[in-house]
Design a protein around this motif. Structure first.
Motif, PDB file in Angstrom:
ATOM      1  N   ALA A  35       6.372  36.619  -4.958  1.00  0.00           N
ATOM      2  CA  ALA A  35       7.474  36.845  -4.039  1.00  0.00           C
ATOM      3  C   ALA A  35       7.264  38.305  -3.398  1.00  0.00           C
ATOM      4  CB  ALA A  35       8.793  37.043  -5.054  1.00  0.00           C
ATOM      5  N   GLY A  36       7.996  38.568  -2.213  1.00  0.00           N
ATOM      6  CA  GLY A  36       7.913  39.639  -1.767  1.00  0.00           C
ATOM      7  C   GLY A  36       7.051  39.604  -0.587  1.00  0.00           C
ATOM      8  N   TRP A  37       6.532  40.867   0.060  1.00  0.00           N
ATOM      9  CA  TRP A  37       5.738  40.922   1.323  1.00  0.00           C
ATOM     10  C   TRP A  37       4.446  40.250   0.995  1.00  0.00           C
ATOM     11  CZ3 TRP A  37       1.680  44.086   3.256  1.00  0.00           C
ATOM     12  CH2 TRP A  37       1.565  44.147   4.649  1.00  0.00           C
ATOM     13  N   LYS A  38       4.288  39.372   2.182  1.00  0.00           N
ATOM     14  CA  LYS A  38       2.709  38.598   2.115  1.00  0.00           C
ATOM     15  C   LYS A  38       1.681  39.132   2.847  1.00  0.00           C
ATOM     16  CE  LYS A  38       5.265  34.469   0.550  1.00  0.00           C
ATOM     17  NZ  LYS A  38       5.374  32.847   0.851  1.00  0.00           N
ATOM     18  N   GLY A  39       2.155  39.988   3.874  1.00  0.00           N
ATOM     19  CA  GLY A  39       0.968  40.698   4.474  1.00  0.00           C
ATOM     20  C   GLY A  39       1.250  40.811   5.957  1.00  0.00           C
ATOM     21  N   LEU A  40       0.387  41.438   6.944  1.00  0.00           N
ATOM     22  CA  LEU A  40       0.891  41.707   8.272  1.00  0.00           C
ATOM     23  C   LEU A  40       1.201  40.592   9.135  1.00  0.00           C
ATOM     24  CD1 LEU A  40       0.853  44.266  10.065  1.00  0.00           C
ATOM     25  CD2 LEU A  40      -1.416  43.545  10.787  1.00  0.00           C
ATOM     26  N   VAL A  41       0.237  39.556   9.101  1.00  0.00           N
ATOM     27  CA  VAL A  41       0.698  38.492   9.862  1.00  0.00           C
ATOM     28  C   VAL A  41       1.742  37.532   9.309  1.00  0.00           C
ATOM     29  CG1 VAL A  41      -0.291  36.059  10.240  1.00  0.00           C
ATOM     30  CG2 VAL A  41      -1.836  38.075  10.293  1.00  0.00           C
ATOM     31  N   ASN A  42       2.084  37.402   8.222  1.00  0.00           N
ATOM     32  CA  ASN A  42       3.267  36.755   7.621  1.00  0.00           C
ATOM     33  C   ASN A  42       4.533  37.659   8.201  1.00  0.00           C
ATOM     34  OD1 ASN A  42       5.328  36.046   5.457  1.00  0.00           O
ATOM     35  ND2 ASN A  42       4.024  34.278   5.789  1.00  0.00           N
ATOM     36  N   ASP A  43       4.485  38.997   8.016  1.00  0.00           N
ATOM     37  CA  ASP A  43       5.855  39.568   8.284  1.00  0.00           C
ATOM     38  C   ASP A  43       5.437  40.889   8.706  1.00  0.00           C
ATOM     39  OD1 ASP A  43       8.247  40.356   8.362  1.00  0.00           O
ATOM     40  OD2 ASP A  43       8.744  40.822   6.232  1.00  0.00           O
ATOM     41  N   PRO A  44       5.085  40.860   9.744  1.00  0.00           N
ATOM     42  CA  PRO A  44       4.555  42.351  10.497  1.00  0.00           C
ATOM     43  C   PRO A  44       5.436  43.620  10.599  1.00  0.00           C
ATOM     44  CG  PRO A  44       5.135  40.859  12.313  1.00  0.00           C
ATOM     45  CD  PRO A  44       5.277  40.051  10.964  1.00  0.00           C
ATOM     46  N   ASP A  45       6.636  43.390  10.492  1.00  0.00           N
ATOM     47  CA  ASP A  45       7.952  44.204  10.574  1.00  0.00           C
ATOM     48  C   ASP A  45       8.141  44.691   9.135  1.00  0.00           C
ATOM     49  OD1 ASP A  45       8.120  43.940  13.322  1.00  0.00           O
ATOM     50  OD2 ASP A  45       9.234  42.386  13.143  1.00  0.00           O
ATOM     51  N   MET A  46       7.648  43.919   7.977  1.00  0.00           N
ATOM     52  CA  MET A  46       8.167  44.157   6.559  1.00  0.00           C
ATOM     53  C   MET A  46       9.532  43.920   6.340  1.00  0.00           C
ATOM     54  SD  MET A  46       5.372  47.266   5.793  1.00  0.00           S
ATOM     55  CE  MET A  46       5.385  46.751   3.723  1.00  0.00           C
ATOM     56  N   SER A  47      10.121  43.243   7.128  1.00  0.00           N
ATOM     57  CA  SER A  47      11.679  43.111   7.012  1.00  0.00           C
ATOM     58  C   SER A  47      12.353  41.909   6.532  1.00  0.00           C
ATOM     59  CB  SER A  47      12.266  43.393   8.527  1.00  0.00           C
ATOM     60  OG  SER A  47      12.051  42.583   9.499  1.00  0.00           O
ATOM     61  N   GLY A  48      11.371  40.754   6.312  1.00  0.00           N
ATOM     62  CA  GLY A  48      11.822  39.382   5.980  1.00  0.00           C
ATOM     63  C   GLY A  48      12.004  38.652   7.265  1.00  0.00           C
ATOM     64  N   THR A  49      11.702  39.038   8.667  1.00  0.00           N
ATOM     65  CA  THR A  49      12.034  38.377   9.437  1.00  0.00           C
ATOM     66  C   THR A  49      10.899  37.448   9.986  1.00  0.00           C
ATOM     67  OG1 THR A  49      11.010  40.294  10.892  1.00  0.00           O
ATOM     68  CG2 THR A  49      13.471  40.091  10.718  1.00  0.00           C
ATOM     69  N   PHE A  50       9.600  37.589   9.358  1.00  0.00           N
ATOM     70  CA  PHE A  50       8.885  36.519   9.460  1.00  0.00           C
ATOM     71  C   PHE A  50       8.295  36.399  10.981  1.00  0.00           C
ATOM     72  CE2 PHE A  50      11.036  35.779   5.652  1.00  0.00           C
ATOM     73  CZ  PHE A  50      10.008  36.235   4.720  1.00  0.00           C
ATOM     74  N   ARG A  51       7.949  37.224  11.635  1.00  0.00           N
ATOM     75  CA  ARG A  51       7.616  37.053  13.098  1.00  0.00           C
ATOM     76  C   ARG A  51       6.158  36.902  13.217  1.00  0.00           C
ATOM     77  NH1 ARG A  51       8.994  40.883  17.552  1.00  0.00           N
ATOM     78  NH2 ARG A  51       8.479  42.408  16.201  1.00  0.00           N
ATOM     79  N   ILE A  52       5.617  35.501  12.723  1.00  0.00           N
ATOM     80  CA  ILE A  52       4.299  35.292  12.433  1.00  0.00           C
ATOM     81  C   ILE A  52       3.384  35.407  13.699  1.00  0.00           C
ATOM     82  CG2 ILE A  52       2.839  33.587  11.806  1.00  0.00           C
ATOM     83  CD1 ILE A  52       4.628  32.645   9.513  1.00  0.00           C
ATOM     84  N   ASN A  53       4.141  34.917  14.920  1.00  0.00           N
ATOM     85  CA  ASN A  53       3.344  34.949  16.169  1.00  0.00           C
ATOM     86  C   ASN A  53       2.930  36.559  16.638  1.00  0.00           C
ATOM     87  OD1 ASN A  53       3.023  32.056  16.778  1.00  0.00           O
ATOM     88  ND2 ASN A  53       5.281  32.199  17.519  1.00  0.00           N
ATOM     89  N   HIS A  54       3.888  37.353  16.529  1.00  0.00           N
ATOM     90  CA  HIS A  54       3.883  38.693  16.581  1.00  0.00           C
ATOM     91  C   HIS A  54       2.837  39.238  15.495  1.00  0.00           C
ATOM     92  CE1 HIS A  54       4.272  42.974  17.537  1.00  0.00           C
ATOM     93  NE2 HIS A  54       4.985  43.119  16.400  1.00  0.00           N
ATOM     94  N   GLY A  55       2.582  38.811  14.500  1.00  0.00           N
ATOM     95  CA  GLY A  55       1.830  39.167  13.456  1.00  0.00           C
ATOM     96  C   GLY A  55       0.230  38.886  13.756  1.00  0.00           C
ATOM     97  N   LEU A  56       0.218  37.473  14.273  1.00  0.00           N
ATOM     98  CA  LEU A  56      -1.212  37.441  14.671  1.00  0.00           C
ATOM     99  C   LEU A  56      -1.740  38.166  15.898  1.00  0.00           C
ATOM    100  CD1 LEU A  56      -0.733  33.371  14.964  1.00  0.00           C
ATOM    101  CD2 LEU A  56      -2.233  34.846  13.487  1.00  0.00           C
ATOM    102  N   ARG A  57      -0.763  38.487  16.733  1.00  0.00           N
ATOM    103  CA  ARG A  57      -1.264  39.316  17.696  1.00  0.00           C
ATOM    104  C   ARG A  57      -1.550  40.889  17.282  1.00  0.00           C
ATOM    105  NH1 ARG A  57       3.245  36.780  20.522  1.00  0.00           N
ATOM    106  NH2 ARG A  57       2.435  35.699  22.383  1.00  0.00           N
ATOM    107  N   CYS A  58      -0.697  41.493  16.381  1.00  0.00           N
ATOM    108  CA  CYS A  58      -1.092  42.606  15.802  1.00  0.00           C
ATOM    109  C   CYS A  58      -2.420  42.715  15.071  1.00  0.00           C
ATOM    110  CB  CYS A  58      -0.007  43.243  14.632  1.00  0.00           C
ATOM    111  SG  CYS A  58       1.696  43.403  15.401  1.00  0.00           S
ATOM    112  N   ALA A  59      -2.595  41.562  14.086  1.00  0.00           N
ATOM    113  CA  ALA A  59      -3.960  41.456  13.698  1.00  0.00           C
ATOM    114  C   ALA A  59      -5.129  41.107  14.645  1.00  0.00           C
ATOM    115  CB  ALA A  59      -4.013  40.206  12.601  1.00  0.00           C
TER     116      ALA A  59
END
Length: 587
Positions: free
Chosen positions: A317-341
């Motif tokens: 449980a909790g934060w899974k990684g930069l791709v899954n939740d780049p904002d570390m806020s539970g918003t799960f902006r995965i498309n944005h996380g892929l761009r960040c990575a």
């Protein structure tokens, strides 16, 4: 006892307390006996009134045990059991109390000989010339067959994957489970079954439903499915410059040469340095920029690779990684996380620094693999099937981590090393699995196999066990040591300090072994800007440059460690020791 403890833990987290017990233990000394014993223990618990055990999983087939499919090259006549498997004459499969096959076996369903094939090729021809050709082909086939002994047939009714209990034991176990379930039912009816049932219900009650579909059976627990950015679109948005592509290709070639080195003085040392997971791209780029300067200074002895992983291992449980939740806020902006990575990997490569990324599914490589020079998998956090399938298709060298750091020579160490060696060996073969294309279309992937797949040791204790396992297998003697020790709780300063001290000790022993001439091909070092690690807590600001995964060495200590490894490589070259310097001597 484990099921009861798990049920209690689930209740504490308001997750209900239904437990399904998987009785199979492939790592046991006698898996079939262990599975039968586990099933009987479950039956005893159920009979005693344990209301939280809701099911049992068994691995079962006609015969007990398993057989290696790579040693099988043909099947005997369908519907019969071989005499060797039964200790007597073969009998028809209909004699067993199992479902009959949907298609009846053909009496002559064995593999056709070359003589028969030659006859079929000429069955439609006329004239003496066709007959002469058939006779010549038949004679040639018979000569070839006389010199080659027939391959052993597979044992009918025996598993080719995990060990199974046989049919007789299956019937016995099912009978005991049925009796136990009846006994529990009668006990519950007389002792407040409704209260027990309510205690085991999931949150929301037994009648809670989660339907996002007009179907009564489909997607019952899916709240929404959002569009995923296709890999091709992200690659067009963040393309790879020519110089970056050249760096990735050259670093992959250099890593391959290091892993294929036959002696301690044949190549540089591969050193993979970085935090266990990236959470702050700004701090990660600062670390990469510093690392690039040290890597250039020590490039004659070390090939330094930046460890840039975006998924948190053993997250639960909790934060899974930069791709899954780049904002570390539970918003799960995965498309944005892929761009960040992808942007981070591009930036690091633009500095001239190769990168290593851990992949944990068959989709992520489509977005990031073209920028990655090395990858590694952890058997403790992923299925061996997923690891071998994915590794067999990746375009870079791949390491398979041995789970844990067991004492050399122990049964646990031998089993862990054996699992990793088997996975690495399997990844060198072609595989077929499901993934997506660059256009985001679901597809069936056919791989060619990865001849640069190897084993990574977690810690250095099991080095002798790995050497022995590699000697028995067809794998080359490649040794990469991950100095990371088991991650400690970030809230426990004492445990974090002990973990870092253990990491330092592993690094010191590995450095000494390299200096003595042992052909260690690579080293992994957990490192970031600041020492230690930190928890992710609500309303608490994270410290800059501190890992949110496992504990890391600080920057100054990392530089000292790299300089020590470089000096050890130079000393090892002068010693002229062979790759087998310590294979029989332990640490």
């Amino acid at each position: 006892a484990r099921a009861a403890a798990l049920a209690a833990s689930l209740r504490e987290q308001n997750l209900g307390s239904r437990v399904l017990i998987d009785c199979c233990d492939a790592a046991a000394e006698d898996p079939c006996h262990a599975q039968a014993q586990a099933a009987q223990d479950a039956a005893a618990a159920i009979s005693a009134g344990d209301a939280c055990v809701s099911g049992v999983m068994l691995k079962s087939f006609l015969l007990s045990g398993s057989q290696d499919p790579t040693d099988l090259a043909g099947a005997g006549p369908a519907g019969t059991l071989p005499e060797a498997a039964l200790g007597g004459a073969a009998f028809d499969a209909d004699d067993l109390d199992v479902g009959a096959p949907t298609t009846p076996a053909k009496p002559n369903s064995g593999v056709k000989t070359k003589t028969a094939k030659a006859t079929e090729r000429t069955s439609g021809r006329r004239g003496s010339r066709a007959a002469e050709e058939a006779a010549e082909a038949a004679a040639e086939g018979e000569e070839e067959e006389e010199g080659i002994p027939p391959p052993p047939p597979p044992v009918y009714g025996m598993s080719i994957t995990e060990p199974c209990i046989d049919w007789a034991m299956t019937e016995e176990v099912l009978g005991k489970l049925a009796d136990a379930a009846r006994h529990r039912r009668s006990r519950l009816r007389s002792s407040g079954a409704a209260r027990v049932a309510r205690a085991c219900d999931p949150p929301g009650g037994a009648n809670a439903t989660y339907r996002e579909s007009s179907s009564s059976t489909d997607n019952l627990r899916i709240r929404a499915i959002q569009p995923l950015l296709p890999p091709a679109c992200l690659m067009l948005e963040l393309p790879v410059p020519v110089e970056v592509s050249a760096l990735v290709a050259q670093s992959r070639q250099d890593i391959g040469e290091i892993l294929n080195a036959k002696s301690a003085r044949a190549a540089r040392l591969l050193v993979i340095v970085g935090p266990p997971v990236i959470h702050d791209t700004e701090a990660a780029l600062e670390f990469a920029a510093r690392l690039r300067g040290v890597a250039a200074r020590l490039s004659d002895t070390l090939l330094v690779v930046f460890a840039a992983s975006f998924e948190r291992g053993h997250a639960g449980a909790g934060w899974k990684g930069l791709v899954n939740d780049p904002d570390m806020s539970g918003t799960f902006r995965i498309n944005h996380g892929l761009r960040c990575a992808r942007r981070l990997l591009l930036s690091a490569a633009s500095l001239g620094l190769p990168t290593a990324t851990d992949f944990r599914d068959t989709i992520m490589p489509q977005y990031l693999a073209d920028l990655t020079s090395y990858s590694a998998f952890d058997l403790a956090s992923a299925s061996p099937y997923l690891i071998t399938e994915l590794a067999s298709g990746l375009s870079m060298a791949v390491g398979v981590r041995v789970p844990g750091d067991s004492e050399a020579g122990s049964a646990q160490a031998e089993r862990a090393v054996s699992r990793a060696v088997s996975a690495a060996k399997s990844a060198r073969d072609p595989h077929v699995f499901l993934s997506v294309s660059k256009e985001n279309l679901a597809g069936i992937v056919h791989t060619a196999g990865n001849d640069q797949c190897h084993v990574v040791l977690s810690g250095d204790s099991a080095r002798p066990d790995l050497y022995r396992a590699l000697d028995k297998s067809s794998l080359p003697s490649v040794l990469v040591v991950d100095c990371t020790k088991a991650a400690a709780s970030a809230a426990d300063d004492q445990a974090t300090g002990e973990s870092l001290q253990a990491t330092r000790e592993v690094l010191e022993r590995v450095t000494a072994a390299i200096s003595a001439g042992e052909a260690i091909n690579g080293v992994m070092i957990p490192s970031f800007l600041a020492q230690g690690n930190q928890p992710i807590l609500p309303e608490r600001r994270l410290q800059y440059g501190v890992s949110v995964g496992g504990p890391c060495l600080g920057w100054a200590e990392t530089v000292t460690a790299l300089e020590g490894l470089a000096a050890a490589v130079r000393s090892g070259k002068r010693s002229g020791s062979s790759v087998n310097a310590t294979k029989s001597g332990g640490k």
